[in-house]
Scaffold this active site. Sequence first.
Site, mmCIF file in Angstrom:
data_model
loop_
_atom_site.group_PDB
_atom_site.id
_atom_site.type_symbol
_atom_site.label_atom_id
_atom_site.label_comp_id
_atom_site.label_asym_id
_atom_site.label_seq_id
_atom_site.Cartn_x
_atom_site.Cartn_y
_atom_site.Cartn_z
ATOM 1 N N GLU A 117 14.300 -2.851 -9.731
ATOM 2 C CA GLU A 117 15.145 -1.666 -9.694
ATOM 3 C C GLU A 117 14.675 -0.690 -8.619
ATOM 4 O OE1 GLU A 117 17.022 -0.648 -13.635
ATOM 5 O OE2 GLU A 117 15.984 1.217 -13.225
ATOM 6 N N GLU A 163 15.761 -1.981 -5.355
ATOM 7 C CA GLU A 163 17.212 -1.803 -5.233
ATOM 8 C C GLU A 163 17.520 -0.357 -4.847
ATOM 9 O OE1 GLU A 163 19.210 -2.937 -8.823
ATOM 10 O OE2 GLU A 163 21.186 -2.897 -7.872
ATOM 11 N N CYS A 176 18.764 -0.448 -18.193
ATOM 12 C CA CYS A 176 17.870 -1.041 -19.198
ATOM 13 C C CYS A 176 18.446 -0.958 -20.596
ATOM 14 C CB CYS A 176 16.536 -0.312 -19.237
ATOM 15 S SG CYS A 176 15.744 -0.253 -17.666
ATOM 16 N N SER A 184 22.488 -0.168 -11.476
ATOM 17 C CA SER A 184 21.607 -1.210 -10.953
ATOM 18 C C SER A 184 22.010 -2.541 -11.565
ATOM 19 C CB SER A 184 20.172 -0.877 -11.359
ATOM 20 O OG SER A 184 19.367 -2.024 -11.281
ATOM 21 N N LYS A 229 20.178 -4.342 -28.775
ATOM 22 C CA LYS A 229 19.486 -5.501 -28.190
ATOM 23 C C LYS A 229 19.906 -6.790 -28.876
ATOM 24 C CE LYS A 229 16.849 -3.593 -25.047
ATOM 25 N NZ LYS A 229 17.133 -3.876 -23.636
ATOM 26 N N GLU A 273 22.904 -7.618 -27.041
ATOM 27 C CA GLU A 273 22.604 -7.968 -25.650
ATOM 28 C C GLU A 273 22.119 -9.409 -25.522
ATOM 29 O OE1 GLU A 273 19.052 -6.353 -23.743
ATOM 30 O OE2 GLU A 273 20.246 -5.779 -22.010
ATOM 31 N N GLU A 296 26.256 -14.186 -20.456
ATOM 32 C CA GLU A 296 25.577 -14.308 -19.167
ATOM 33 C C GLU A 296 24.059 -14.451 -19.305
ATOM 34 O OE1 GLU A 296 27.542 -11.904 -20.245
ATOM 35 O OE2 GLU A 296 26.901 -9.919 -19.621
ATOM 36 N N CYS A 301 14.394 5.378 -26.267
ATOM 37 C CA CYS A 301 14.152 4.276 -27.210
ATOM 38 C C CYS A 301 13.305 4.691 -28.413
ATOM 39 C CB CYS A 301 13.476 3.114 -26.497
ATOM 40 S SG CYS A 301 14.302 2.659 -24.976
#
Lengths: 595, 158
Positions: free
Chosen positions: A286, A289, A312, A332, A371, A374, A379, A516
């Site tokens: 990141e 990037e 994230c 990102s 999560k 996720e 993908e 978090c």
Amino acid sequence: MGKVKITIDNTPVEVESNLTVYQAAKQIGINIPVLCYMNLEHLNIENRPGGCRICVVEIEGRKNLAPSCSTLCAEGMVVHTNNRRVLNARKTVLELLLSDHPKDCLICPKSGQCDLQDLAVKMGIREIHAVENAEVSTYRKDISPALSRNMDKCVLCRRCETICNTVQTVGALSVVNRGFMSVVAPAFEEDLIDSPCTFCGQCVAVCPTGALTEVNHTPKIIRALSDPTKTVIVQTAPAVRAALGEEFGYPAGTLVTGKLVAALRKLGFAKVFDTDFAADLTIIEEGNELLNRLTKHLNGDTNVKLPILTSCCPAWVNFFEFYFPDMLDVPSTARSPQQMFGSIAKTYYAEMLGIKREDLIVVSVMPCLAKKYECQRDEFQVDGNPDVDFSISTRELAALIKTSNIDFNVLEDEDFDHPLGESTGAAVIFGATGGVIEAAVRTAYELYTGMKLQRIDFHELRGLEGIRMATVNFNGTQINIGIAHQLGNARKLLEGIRNGMYHFHAIEIMACPGGCIGGAGQPLHHGDSSVIKARFDAIYREDASKPLRKSHENPYIVKLYEEYLGNPLGEKAHHLLHTHYFDKKKIKAARKNKN
Amino acid sequence: MNTFKLQDCQKTTIKNICASFKNDPGELINILHKTQGEFGYLPEDVQREVALNLNIPVAQVYGVVTFYSFFTMKPKGKHAISVCLGTACYVRGADKLVDELKEQLKIKVGEVTPDGKFSLDCLRCVGACGLAPVLLIGDKVYGRVDPEQITEILESYE
């Protein structure tokens, strides 16, 4: 704001006139029981519908009892918070609530953590008068990939509605229907998966009963751990170590990193790794990037998208995929640390062990419920095999430790395994709002300027305000940084960018209050936001105690690039560590039309 | 389920109704009232469009629509029949009117006849207690109705 003199339980007291009776009583040490009322003062979140009537008090001269949570203090008021009339009324209110509530407390997922159960204990409810055979309302259950809705247990406190609509501005939940048929549901009573729900799970974090809970993945993990043909490894997120202790009686903010590792090893995981390792990896990708886009921008390339947004947080990803489909090229492309870990584990590490990816089971312990969703995204699978097999929350891990009869409190501290367990202080602060961007700045500064950072702590990026802005000096180049936590604040920032109001180079967003550490998978705060503040402080303490505090100094990360990945943003890194985003509104609408 | 699809002109209608209330979410009930007046009912796509114009969650619109019995998500018949079941009407036999209507129209309360001609609903007190029992067909009020008159009343809507 003026002061008023009132009397509470024969104690004269002078208070600000904008205080409620509940708050005034609290100031002199009288805790009036509440159920629907919730005030997370460190985060500016309040739910005050005045609906449940558990907090009623008697006010002299007033005919009816008054809800103390929503009655303002007035000059000369004489309040009784615990005379027999008040206590009986509260008991009746609770009995009526319980009359339309399942009585399966012993096996309820919320048992032992339930505010309703606590009230019943506190008020000594041993029978429910006059309504013994009363009808109990029922509603279908809705189980999404992350959250489970059991409306039979809902007490209509509306905390979830406030969080979902006012705080997160997701707008997935509302009270629908009327009277006995009332439930909290998405529009048209769709399933959560078809609604705008981001699986941030903050509704679960504030639900006082077992109506909203996480989907429990521990049975799957127990099964995997018992399978001799599988190698089961685990990664733990930074915020977990700052909160797990609460489940075992430690004060909020106690770091239990060593005990956490020891407990996971006792549970039978072959290797205990750290998501922090992947967080360092995230920063390399990141950060590069950011520098890449920044350099192009400074060289006059007008096609480059700035600001760069962190990616994230899976609830945040779901949020922008649904609400900002026109801006999918802004965030990102770096995967989240959980997914980077899974990807590296099932390639680099599996090859190192010489086993097939199917025989390696990757478990994650997360402060997060999104999560769970996720790791199930298409993908992040290779030929149907997910990079991360199962994700459990801090709460689920605590329950697993307890049910496995492990005495957590007496465990000796142990260290993470190598190579995927080494991390820096930069990775630890991923757990708190502002932490990801501070970690990125530490690395980007040194890469950009070629100079050593004189001062590692960027205090200007820290704090619990919902939206923060700061400028960091990269040796003459001013970098404008924005930070938001809670999705409602993220929306404000994003709309500002869309309207051309803000000009940031980089923005960090986390969906949950405080980041978090306030995730929906953490031990329940029961309406006390000082818990989140304590975890916040703990995260920065852990960072300060680390010998290495910049991601690019992590020796195992350096080695990973040398041995396996090649260059940051290179072809292999791109394939394994980056992702793309989808227009969720379109996808959900298409699925709906198909059905 | 979601068979109703909005045409562009209908979107404009909703847009204009919302705009006439300054797109104020606080006016949601009035906006829905007017929208239902326009469409006859409030299907899913209409609610989504109202939410879009007011910039509020669809769940919130749906919450209001399902809370108030006046709002409906099912289309009404050409002639909407409402029987008052307020206290005065009820004690003077309004329930028998409902039974008779159900029998003759062969539908339940809240349903529409297959030909779309009549729909049957109940409501609470239209404020004409002196005329109890009362039923409404469209905007027309029938007072002191006897079950035996039902056939004649329905036939007048041929």
